[in-house]
Each structure stands twice: as C-alpha cells, then as structure tokens.
Design an enzyme around this catalytic site. Structure first.
Site, PDB file in Angstrom:
ATOM      1  N   LYS A   1       7.600   5.043   4.672  1.00 12.06           N
ATOM      2  CA  LYS A   1       7.515   6.480   4.428  1.00 12.06           C
ATOM      3  C   LYS A   1       8.861   7.026   3.944  1.00 12.06           C
ATOM      4  O   LYS A   1       8.910   7.881   3.048  1.00 12.06           O
ATOM      5  CB  LYS A   1       7.056   7.201   5.698  1.00 12.06           C
ATOM      6  CG  LYS A   1       5.585   6.918   6.034  1.00 12.06           C
ATOM      7  CD  LYS A   1       4.662   7.403   4.918  1.00 12.06           C
ATOM      8  CE  LYS A   1       3.195   7.154   5.194  1.00 12.06           C
ATOM      9  NZ  LYS A   1       2.337   7.623   4.083  1.00 12.06           N
TER      10      LYS A   1
ATOM     11  N   SER B   1       6.035  10.888   7.455  1.00 16.45           N
ATOM     12  CA  SER B   1       5.649  10.740   8.864  1.00 16.45           C
ATOM     13  C   SER B   1       6.830  10.922   9.799  1.00 16.45           C
ATOM     14  O   SER B   1       7.979  10.622   9.443  1.00 16.45           O
ATOM     15  CB  SER B   1       5.071   9.335   9.069  1.00 16.45           C
ATOM     16  OG  SER B   1       4.958   9.037  10.438  1.00 16.45           O
TER      17      SER B   1
ATOM     18  N   TYR C   1       6.384   0.780   9.107  1.00 18.47           N
ATOM     19  CA  TYR C   1       5.609   1.876   8.519  1.00 18.47           C
ATOM     20  C   TYR C   1       6.533   3.065   8.223  1.00 18.47           C
ATOM     21  O   TYR C   1       6.481   3.666   7.143  1.00 18.47           O
ATOM     22  CB  TYR C   1       4.492   2.280   9.485  1.00 18.47           C
ATOM     23  CG  TYR C   1       3.816   3.586   9.194  1.00 18.47           C
ATOM     24  CD1 TYR C   1       2.869   3.694   8.189  1.00 18.47           C
ATOM     25  CD2 TYR C   1       4.125   4.730   9.938  1.00 18.47           C
ATOM     26  CE1 TYR C   1       2.244   4.902   7.923  1.00 18.47           C
ATOM     27  CE2 TYR C   1       3.495   5.937   9.679  1.00 18.47           C
ATOM     28  CZ  TYR C   1       2.558   6.018   8.675  1.00 18.47           C
ATOM     29  OH  TYR C   1       1.942   7.218   8.422  1.00 18.47           O
TER      30      TYR C   1
ATOM     31  N   ASN D   1       0.812  -1.226   0.000  1.00 14.67           N
ATOM     32  CA  ASN D   1       0.000   0.000   0.000  1.00 14.67           C
ATOM     33  C   ASN D   1       0.841   1.270   0.000  1.00 14.67           C
ATOM     34  O   ASN D   1       0.474   2.262  -0.633  1.00 14.67           O
ATOM     35  CB  ASN D   1      -0.921   0.011   1.220  1.00 14.67           C
ATOM     36  CG  ASN D   1      -1.980  -1.066   1.124  1.00 14.67           C
ATOM     37  OD1 ASN D   1      -2.774  -1.089   0.186  1.00 14.67           O
ATOM     38  ND2 ASN D   1      -1.979  -1.977   2.076  1.00 14.67           N
TER      39      ASN D   1
END
Lengths: 252, 252
Positions: free
Chosen positions: A149, A109, A145, A84
């Site tokens: 990013k 992020s 995650y 994703n």
C-alpha cells in the site's frame, strides 16, 4: 462529473459502502475479478487488475478512478501483493494517465503505518493519549500488505508529479457496517462507518487537490490519526464517532 | 566483523568504488549476475537476485549485506524495476533475515526524491540556495526506477521493525571517478567521490544504528541534500567537495 467513474474492486466491502452511500450520485463503471452475485445497477466489467489490455479498455472514457482492487488480506504473501497490489496499481495508473483520466483515488491502508503502534500500544488507542499520525510521516508498514500500500502511494506521487494526475490516497481504518467493533480498542480508534466512508470518497471525487494522503476514519474520540488534511484538503465532515455508539442502535 | 559481507551487484560502479577503497578491510563474498571479467580477489558468486534459491545460498553465513544489485538505469521500464529492484530486494531481505544477518545496507538513489527538484531547478543546485532534503521527507520519485528505490527503503523499514534488522538506505548521488562532473550543476551538487563512497559504506558496516535513510554525496558547497544524519548516525566524515576541484588534478 459527467464521465463515468471506474470503481475497481467494486464487490468488496469498501466498494459496497461507497455504492450504498453515493451509488446514485455518479455514473459508475464497476470492475471486479468476480462477476456480480446478483443483478448490478451499473455497467459491470469482469477483469483482473493485472490484465493490462482489459484494464486499458475498462478505463477508456472514464473521468476518474477509485482503485480498491487488490489482495485485501493483511497476512497476504509477498508474491500476491507484489502482483495484485503493486503491479496492479501501476498498471491502472499508467492506463489512467494514457486515457486522460483527471483524478485517481487509491485505497491505501492503516497497515502502511502499522509499526508506529508497536511500542505505543495499547496506550495510543485511548482518548487521553496525544500521539497522532498526520500523513506526512514516512511509512512503517506492519506487514507486506502494508508495504504494497505504501508502494501504491509512492506510485501515485510519481504519476501526480510526472503527469499532473490528481491523486488521493485514503489510509482506510477499520470499516464495519452498523456499529463500531466491540471489545477491540484498536478497531474503535480507527473505526470508519459506512456513511463516513461513502462521504469521504465522495469528497475525493469532488474536491480540488493535487496529491493527498489522508486517513479514512470516523471522528473517533480514540483516534490517533489526524483528520486535518481530510478536512482541509477534501472537505471531509465525518458524522460518526465510535465513542457515541451506546450498544443499542445501529448507526445509519 | 568476522563473518563475510555479501556485496551484490559487485561488478557495478558503486561496488568497484567500495572494493577499491575498503576491499582489504572485510572478508567479502561478491555476487553479480555476470561472472568477473578478470581474476577476483574474493569469493565470487554468479547469481541473479531474483533467483531465491541462489540468493539463500549466497547469504548463508554472512554477517552483513550490501545490496547494490538491480537495474541501475533511471529510464528502466516498470517490468524490469518491479522484478529486479522491488522483488529482488524483498528476496534478499527475506533471505538475510532467515540467515540471521545483522545488518543490511541498501543502495537507494537520488531518483527516489527527484521530483522535489522540478519547480526549484536550477536554483537549488547553487551554493546560495537554502533548500535541503534531509531524508525524513516522503519520496517524490523522478522516474519508475526511483519508485523502485523508495519501495526498497520501505521494505527495509518493515524488515527492521518486524525482524530487528539494522538497515541503512544510502540515497546515492552522482558517483564519478577522479573528478566531479564538468558543466553539470546537478551532478556537482550531488557528487560522490569514490573515496567518500567507500568511506560511507565502511561506516554503514561499522556504526551502530537501527533504521537510517542517508544521502550519499560528498560535502559539496552546492549540495541540497543534508549530510546531518550520515554524520550523526553513521560517523560519515567526507573528504571531498566538488567546489574544490580546480580542473588540474584528480581527486584520490
């Protein structure tokens, strides 16, 4: 800007903060994996960012992209952020370049640099601590995650260098509506108010730049992220500071 | 080091340079997607790096990993580098940590920073040019292969910070056997001789470090990559320099 702005992940919190602040100022084409829950004020495309054909159709005719879509969970498993966030970002960058899009704003992020905190917390969350990150440092993700990013930022660098796409990565802090996090020093240090969020993305759509990595936070006394690049390169002029919330009233 | 060293992509050129130089100095477990063409002097596992079960079995009992496997083509398409290089590197890093591996040496590439050259070439390939990259700069990949290598470096940073794995990324230059590239200034600037390659990976297996990004080149007069970190952190002591090749004899 006359051509529409494609806003992916439009139904998420960042998207809602942006639309709440500057929803009237641009011609939007919203995109989300889920249909809108109510009536949408803008054109709305339901598509997954990993669906290349749908993304190519969605980006066609747009002048700019704000790419927020992806798995937003800091604890998201690798397979999900690989598909994703990493593959999804490449898909839309490639489509954007092919469609002649001029600028691409990417929701990065604080988790891309989360491990800088490991040996410095909680001191760095406090106003009297001088440690600062300014966006020139190498990533130190705090989770997979955050790895995804950082990979998105690097993809943006490539598409900027290779295809002359203006690219801004906003390392978003702790976005909360109404007031800063309570009893959470880290969140107060990296608070981003809704109106500062909308203003910062407005600047990303309006300023003249090549490739930028900026921190997306309000002007908090506790901050350990520098706002210099956001101010200098984008003209960001934050209105809020988590230290100024007195517990009584909501910030606009 | 008593436990075996897992060498992935063992049949490629970098793997052959390493085994040619230090093949007798470690207990190797070789891994490649293709079976060996001849008799192998070492244990040999045929497996794809994206096959998680096979990789977990291969890394079991190893003390260190040298991870060279992946799509090595600078012009490789996104789908291939996403799967083989990015996902493949995460698969083996995760397996290595779970298996208690202490150190992980990653074949990164000059392509992770290829676009620093764009506005400086060919001047930066020449001895009288002062521009240098030292490994602290943000990636500027020259292609999607370079994006995948930068992502591998960031994955390594995460596994180092989160799991205390020693991780060295070697941004390999232009590895050629026998002598430096001829009539190719860029290749001479980033030449890596076979013996310097073997020596550098030997140091990566022996030195004491946490997380390092180093450039893997010989001590070329034309270099624009600093060797300071490789020398200081790893004890790298290169023997070759592309400027010293006189066209007559082969370098050892």
């Amino acid at each position: 800007m006359d051509d529409p702005v494609l806003l992916t992940g439009a139904s998420g919190r960042v998207g809602q903060a942006i639309l709440g602040g500057i929803g009237e100022d641009y011609d939007w084409r919203l995109l989300d994996r889920e249909p809108p829950t109510g009536e949408s004020d803008h054109e709305f495309v339901v598509a997954d960012v990993t669906d290349e054909d749908a993304i190519r159709a969605a980006v066609d005719g747009c002048g700019a992209v704000i790419h927020l879509a992806g798995d937003p969970r800091p604890e998201a498993p690798w397979d999900s952020v690989l598909r994703n966030n990493i593959d999804g970002t490449q898909t839309i960058l490639d489509a954007a370049v092919d469609a002649g899009v001029d600028r691409f704003v990417f929701a990065s992020s604080n988790h891309a640099v989360g491990h800088y905190e490991t040996e410095r917390k909680p001191d760095l969350y406090r106003s009297d601590d001088d440690f600062q990150l300014d966006g020139t440092e190498l990533p130190r993700p705090g989770n997979l995650y955050g790895v995804s990013k950082a990979a998105g930022e690097t993809l943006g660098r490539y598409y900027h260098d290779e295809h002359d796409l203006s690219f801004a990565a906003v390392r978003i802090g702790n976005l909360t509506e109404g007031h800063p996090p309570i009893d959470y020093e880290r969140g107060q240090a990296m608070w981003l108010s809704y109106r500062d969020c909308a203003h910062l993305f407005d600047r990303c759509l309006s300023a003249d730049y090549g490739y930028e990595i900026v921190y997306g936070i309000s002007d908090n006394d506790r901050k350990y992220y520098s706002l210099e690049r956001a101010k200098e390169a984008l003209g960001y002029d934050p209105a809020d500071n988590s230290a100024e919330w007195d517990g009584d009233e909501q910030v606009e």
